[in-house]
Design a protein around this motif. Structure first.
Motif, mmCIF file in Angstrom:
data_model
loop_
_atom_site.group_PDB
_atom_site.id
_atom_site.type_symbol
_atom_site.label_atom_id
_atom_site.label_comp_id
_atom_site.label_asym_id
_atom_site.label_seq_id
_atom_site.Cartn_x
_atom_site.Cartn_y
_atom_site.Cartn_z
ATOM 1 N N THR A 1 0.805 -1.230 0.000
ATOM 2 C CA THR A 1 0.000 0.000 0.000
ATOM 3 C C THR A 1 0.839 1.282 0.000
ATOM 4 O OG1 THR A 1 -0.327 -0.450 2.371
ATOM 5 C CG2 THR A 1 -2.167 -0.896 0.918
ATOM 6 N N GLY A 2 2.150 1.158 -0.136
ATOM 7 C CA GLY A 2 2.970 2.341 -0.385
ATOM 8 C C GLY A 2 2.957 3.369 0.732
ATOM 9 N N ALA A 3 2.944 4.618 0.347
ATOM 10 C CA ALA A 3 3.063 5.708 1.315
ATOM 11 C C ALA A 3 2.239 6.904 0.846
ATOM 12 C CB ALA A 3 4.526 6.108 1.460
ATOM 13 N N THR A 4 1.955 7.775 1.803
ATOM 14 C CA THR A 4 1.122 8.957 1.521
ATOM 15 C C THR A 4 1.881 10.210 1.940
ATOM 16 O OG1 THR A 4 -0.737 7.600 2.170
ATOM 17 C CG2 THR A 4 -1.180 9.930 1.943
ATOM 18 N N PRO A 5 1.814 11.274 1.132
ATOM 19 C CA PRO A 5 2.563 12.483 1.479
ATOM 20 C C PRO A 5 2.070 13.133 2.771
ATOM 21 C CG PRO A 5 1.660 12.637 -0.738
ATOM 22 C CD PRO A 5 1.092 11.396 -0.125
ATOM 23 N N ARG A 6 3.019 13.696 3.515
ATOM 24 C CA ARG A 6 2.639 14.502 4.679
ATOM 25 C C ARG A 6 2.129 15.846 4.171
ATOM 26 N NH1 ARG A 6 7.542 12.494 6.865
ATOM 27 N NH2 ARG A 6 7.022 10.740 8.204
ATOM 28 N N ARG A 7 1.168 16.395 4.906
ATOM 29 C CA ARG A 7 0.606 17.701 4.533
ATOM 30 C C ARG A 7 1.024 18.733 5.559
ATOM 31 N NH1 ARG A 7 -3.164 17.255 0.708
ATOM 32 N NH2 ARG A 7 -3.524 15.116 0.088
ATOM 33 N N ASP B 1 7.347 2.020 11.885
ATOM 34 C CA ASP B 1 7.812 2.705 10.673
ATOM 35 C C ASP B 1 7.509 1.842 9.450
ATOM 36 O OD1 ASP B 1 8.952 4.531 8.898
ATOM 37 O OD2 ASP B 1 10.910 3.560 9.015
ATOM 38 N N GLY B 2 6.243 1.607 9.193
ATOM 39 C CA GLY B 2 5.822 0.719 8.105
ATOM 40 C C GLY B 2 5.498 -0.656 8.662
ATOM 41 N N VAL B 3 5.155 -1.561 7.763
ATOM 42 C CA VAL B 3 4.846 -2.934 8.176
ATOM 43 C C VAL B 3 6.162 -3.617 8.537
ATOM 44 C CG1 VAL B 3 3.927 -5.150 7.418
ATOM 45 C CG2 VAL B 3 2.807 -3.021 6.709
ATOM 46 N N ALA B 4 6.267 -4.067 9.775
ATOM 47 C CA ALA B 4 7.526 -4.645 10.250
ATOM 48 C C ALA B 4 7.672 -6.074 9.727
ATOM 49 C CB ALA B 4 7.543 -4.642 11.778
ATOM 50 N N VAL C 1 2.734 -11.085 3.825
ATOM 51 C CA VAL C 1 4.046 -10.499 3.523
ATOM 52 C C VAL C 1 3.834 -9.060 3.061
ATOM 53 C CG1 VAL C 1 5.087 -12.720 2.884
ATOM 54 C CG2 VAL C 1 3.978 -11.325 1.112
ATOM 55 N N ALA C 2 4.925 -8.295 2.990
ATOM 56 C CA ALA C 2 4.801 -6.897 2.560
ATOM 57 C C ALA C 2 5.991 -6.524 1.695
ATOM 58 C CB ALA C 2 4.711 -5.973 3.777
ATOM 59 N N ALA C 3 5.776 -5.512 0.827
ATOM 60 C CA ALA C 3 6.861 -5.068 -0.055
ATOM 61 C C ALA C 3 6.647 -3.617 -0.464
ATOM 62 C CB ALA C 3 6.906 -5.952 -1.309
ATOM 63 N N GLY C 4 7.741 -2.980 -0.835
ATOM 64 C CA GLY C 4 7.677 -1.618 -1.368
ATOM 65 C C GLY C 4 7.793 -0.561 -0.278
ATOM 66 N N ASP C 5 7.311 0.641 -0.580
ATOM 67 C CA ASP C 5 7.473 1.784 0.330
ATOM 68 C C ASP C 5 6.861 1.532 1.710
ATOM 69 O OD1 ASP C 5 8.527 3.012 -1.894
ATOM 70 O OD2 ASP C 5 7.331 4.839 -1.721
ATOM 71 N N VAL C 6 5.889 0.619 1.783
ATOM 72 C CA VAL C 6 5.198 0.390 3.060
ATOM 73 C C VAL C 6 5.969 -0.537 3.990
ATOM 74 C CG1 VAL C 6 3.825 -1.655 2.402
ATOM 75 C CG2 VAL C 6 2.869 0.011 4.000
ATOM 76 N N ALA C 7 6.953 -1.274 3.449
ATOM 77 C CA ALA C 7 7.565 -2.376 4.209
ATOM 78 C C ALA C 7 8.896 -1.986 4.826
ATOM 79 C CB ALA C 7 7.773 -3.579 3.285
ATOM 80 N N SER C 8 9.030 -2.329 6.098
ATOM 81 C CA SER C 8 10.332 -2.178 6.728
ATOM 82 C C SER C 8 10.820 -3.595 6.999
ATOM 83 C CB SER C 8 10.147 -1.330 7.981
ATOM 84 O OG SER C 8 10.653 -1.945 9.085
ATOM 85 N N TRP C 9 12.056 -3.878 6.677
ATOM 86 C CA TRP C 9 12.540 -5.254 6.830
ATOM 87 C C TRP C 9 14.007 -5.259 7.236
ATOM 88 C CZ3 TRP C 9 14.105 -2.705 2.720
ATOM 89 C CH2 TRP C 9 15.190 -3.147 1.970
#
Ligand SMILES: Cc1cc2nc3c(=O)[nH]c(=O)nc-3n(C[C@H](O)[C@H](O)[C@H](O)COP(=O)(O)OP(=O)(O)OC[C@H]3O[C@@H](n4cnc5c(N)ncnc54)[C@H](O)[C@@H]3O)c2cc1C
Length: 403
Positions: A107-113, A254-257, A270-278
């Motif tokens: 699910t990636g990431a969303t910009p801070r406003r 800090d994301g999906v651990a 499992v998780a991958a991409g900007d959303v994943a911390s590994w």
């Protein structure tokens, strides 16, 4: 495994779905994406598409019938709202639910406003194609542009706006842009490039408020000055998109651990991409990487883990790679730059806007950054994998050495 669900229909989601089919998964594959669009590439959104030299279709990640071949149950314009890991179900914003045996979170990431700017006309963030097209439409009216944040996205937007002949002010809290990421010398050199290209760069100042009555008129800075602007792009970083996982039992930090294999704290997920911390064993470091190539590569690793079943799969050991295009500069990096305790420019110079800089930690080569030296950067990326001795790597790569 009969049913796999992929949440997030962008780069990591698509590459994950492709990898699943390539690895022989022939069960039901559902992909859920909050945006109404088929998967597309984000890098051109701050470059070619924003500049107006590409139409949105050119950024598509879907080529010919590649998406049909995946035989997806594709749910676009649908957001996953919660996850029931006990019953292995993803709940969607239309009240429906999809069951899974295996789940890929992408699910990636969303910009801070900036606080207080919601709904204010002319204030934008840039993450999606729709964001990009809204900014592009605004740029066509010839506005005075203010860019908040001189990170890579902000810097690319500033460069693109200058290339469109617009007046641009870029505002950055740090005294030297990108210093923690690339070092003061490179940060200063990049700042000089923007100034030479006509950007009014305001460093070491924060934003106190965005002024305007419904529509932006100016940005008020922490030094008391005021930058008049008709269009503001805020590029102050992103947050991993994990809100929908609340209460699911999937550990978020800090994301999906994830562990070294991209497996989450819950079996079958499992998780991958900007959303994943590994845990990246190459550097013996837990990291979350917001780069294009990481999303693509990690999705393949995560889906292998999913198919291998509990406890199976190989560690995802990678040397992160990133690029940014600004004016005539191709900036590329490999490995870990932040936290380096040694660094050296081994080739070229900041003045000629062509160089290679190496970064070391604990006597080991851990990172490289190149401006307009793409081939040498790729060589370094391969070398970093083995974390060679820093001094030896410097000597070997130096123009005056044996390279
Ligand atoms: C403007 C821009 C320029 C960039 N330029 C570069 C570059 O030059 N070089 C580089 O290396 N990287 C660049 N990047 C970064 C790169 O694009 C990202 O690393 C990459 O897109 C990450 O892919 P992802 O699939 O993990 O996440 P994303 O691309 O963020 O995709 C996540 C998707 O999941 C969807 N989603 C979120 N929540 C839900 C939910 N609950 N239910 C369903 N769907 C959901 C989102 O809508 C989105 O479509 C850039 C990014 C941007 C925004």
């Amino acid at each position: 495994m009969k049913a796999i669900v992929v949440v997030g229909a962008s780069l990591a989601g698509l590459r994950g779905a492709e990898a699943l089919r390539q690895q022989g998964f022939d069960g039901t594959l559902t992909m859920i994406g909050a945006e109404p669009h088929l998967p597309y590439d984000r890098p051109p959104l701050s470059k070619e598409v924003l500049r107006g030299t590409w139409e949105p279709e050119q950024a598509s990640l879907v080529r010919g019938d590649n998406i049909d071949k995946l035989e997806l149950d594709l749910r676009l314009g649908r957001r996953a709202t919660s996850l029931d890991t006990g019953r292995r179900r993803v709940e969607l914003d239309d009240g429906s639910a999809v069951s899974y045996d295996g789940l890929l979170i992408a699910t990636g990431a969303t910009p801070r406003r900036l606080p207080g700017t919601d709904g204010m006309e002319g204030v934008h963030t840039l993450r999606t194609l729709d964001d990009c097209l809204a900014i592009r439409a605004g740029l066509e009216r010839g506005p005075r542009v203010a860019v908040v944040g001189a990170g890579f996205i902000g810097a690319e937007v500033a460069a693109t706006c200058r290339q469109r002949g617009l007046d641009v002010t870029m505002i950055e809290m740090l005294p030297v842009p990108l210093e923690p990421a690339v070092g003061a010398d490179v940060g200063e050199a990049l700042a000089a490039v923007h100034r030479d290209e006509g950007v009014d760069l305001r460093l070491g100042v924060g934003v106190d408020a965005i002024e305007g009555d419904g529509r932006v008129e100016a940005v008020r800075l922490s030094d008391g000055s005021r930058v008049e602007a008709d269009l503001v792009v805020v590029g102050v970083g992103v947050a991993p998109e994990t809100g929908w996982l609340e209460g699911s039992g999937v550990k978020v930090d800090d994301g999906v651990a994830c562990d070294a294999r991209c497996a989450t704290s819950v079996p079958g997920v499992v998780a991958a991409g900007d959303v994943a911390s590994w845990h990246n064993r190459t550097f013996d470091e837990t990291m979350r990487v917001e780069h294009w190539s990481n999303a693509a590569e990690q999705a393949r690793a995560a889906t292998s883990t999913l198919l291998a079943g509990d406890g199976g799969g190989d560690p995802f050991e990678s040397v992160p790679f990133f690029w940014s295009d600004q004016y005539d500069l191709k900036i590329q990096s490999a490995g870990r730059l932040a936290g380096a305790d040694a660094s050296r420019i081994v080739s070229g110079s900041l003045e000629t806007r062509r160089f290679l800089k190496l970064y070391g930690r604990g006597g080991r080569l851990v990172g490289a950054l190149a401006v307009n030296e793409p081939r040498r950067l790729m060589v370094m990326r391969r070398q970093i994998r083995a974390l060679p001795d820093f001094d030896e790597a410097v000597a070997a790569a130096s123009d005056d050495g044996s390279a």
